[in-house]
Design an enzyme around this catalytic site. Sequence first.
Site, mmCIF file in Angstrom:
data_model
loop_
_atom_site.group_PDB
_atom_site.id
_atom_site.type_symbol
_atom_site.label_atom_id
_atom_site.label_comp_id
_atom_site.label_asym_id
_atom_site.label_seq_id
_atom_site.Cartn_x
_atom_site.Cartn_y
_atom_site.Cartn_z
ATOM 1 N N TYR A 98 -2.003 -0.202 10.240
ATOM 2 C CA TYR A 98 -2.195 -0.650 8.856
ATOM 3 C C TYR A 98 -0.949 -0.349 8.020
ATOM 4 O O TYR A 98 -0.414 -1.230 7.334
ATOM 5 C CB TYR A 98 -3.415 0.030 8.245
ATOM 6 C CG TYR A 98 -3.600 -0.293 6.777
ATOM 7 C CD1 TYR A 98 -4.137 -1.524 6.390
ATOM 8 C CD2 TYR A 98 -3.213 0.611 5.789
ATOM 9 C CE1 TYR A 98 -4.286 -1.841 5.053
ATOM 10 C CE2 TYR A 98 -3.368 0.299 4.441
ATOM 11 C CZ TYR A 98 -3.906 -0.914 4.077
ATOM 12 O OH TYR A 98 -4.047 -1.224 2.745
ATOM 13 N N SER B 1 0.851 -1.190 0.000
ATOM 14 C CA SER B 1 0.000 0.000 0.000
ATOM 15 C C SER B 1 0.884 1.236 0.000
ATOM 16 O O SER B 1 2.009 1.209 0.516
ATOM 17 C CB SER B 1 -0.894 0.013 1.247
ATOM 18 O OG SER B 1 -1.530 1.274 1.419
#
Length: 289
Positions: free
Chosen positions: A193, A179
């Site tokens: 995250y 990501s």
Amino acid sequence: MQNKLIKLVAKSARHSKNQIVGAVRPASYLKDLSQQQVGTGKTVLITGASSGLGEGMARLFASLGYNLAICARRTDRLEHLKSEMMDKYPDIRVEYQALDVSDYDTVFQIFDAFADDFGSIERVVVNAGIGDSRRIGKGHFETNRRTADVNFVAALAQCEAAMNIFRAQNSGHLVVISSMSAMRGLPRHLTTYGASKAGLAHLAEGIRADMLLTNLPIKVSTIYPGYIRTEINEGSKPLPFEVDTDTGTKAIVAAIEAGVDEACVPSLPWSMVSHAMKHLPLQVMNKLS
């Protein structure tokens, strides 16, 4: 806010030694690959294939002629995807298995079963993940632990299982979906995250380094998606530079097919954004994140 981000990205990019040259046009590139049916006789295994990016990638790989080995927790959606893809592309083979990637032993069993069933696995896409993290120190350890577990430890299990197969075959292509959040430590709900996705990216780079060290013909690619609108984040507020699922998955699959070591997708603007993220002061990153 988006205009401010554009200016900051442009300013940072001017100081970058890495230039973006001839950014790939994913739709055109994939159209050519589809005409060539580059995936004929090859199998791609995708985790988290029942929705979002995983489902989108499965559809695109099928259009390129690949056989599909797909797995996720929701088998009803996998069955629907299998039926649809086999109707649309009758020359390919599609098989699915129920898989919760946090059940590590089952990850190895399912991957090995797919390899035995298809005879070989040419590519594994480590895609399954979750984004449900919370601020540190606010009493949400279990939520953060679960995110770290699924996005890193379960991904480690998938990488181990895939590399076992590839080493035995002496060939293969490992792809991990990280990501853009991995580029920098981020505040609020993105802290765990982003850290888990950064860990995954470093894991992939370490495996890539090991392949170079041992001179094994196994490719390792790390993909850093930017903001891509999927059913998981439907209803959330618009985000800078976000694209729809179709645009995002085309950019991802194009990068994978190009055999990149690493890629921010879509390439523009995220390749420049990545440089900005690594060098902007934390106070500025806090405002942008």
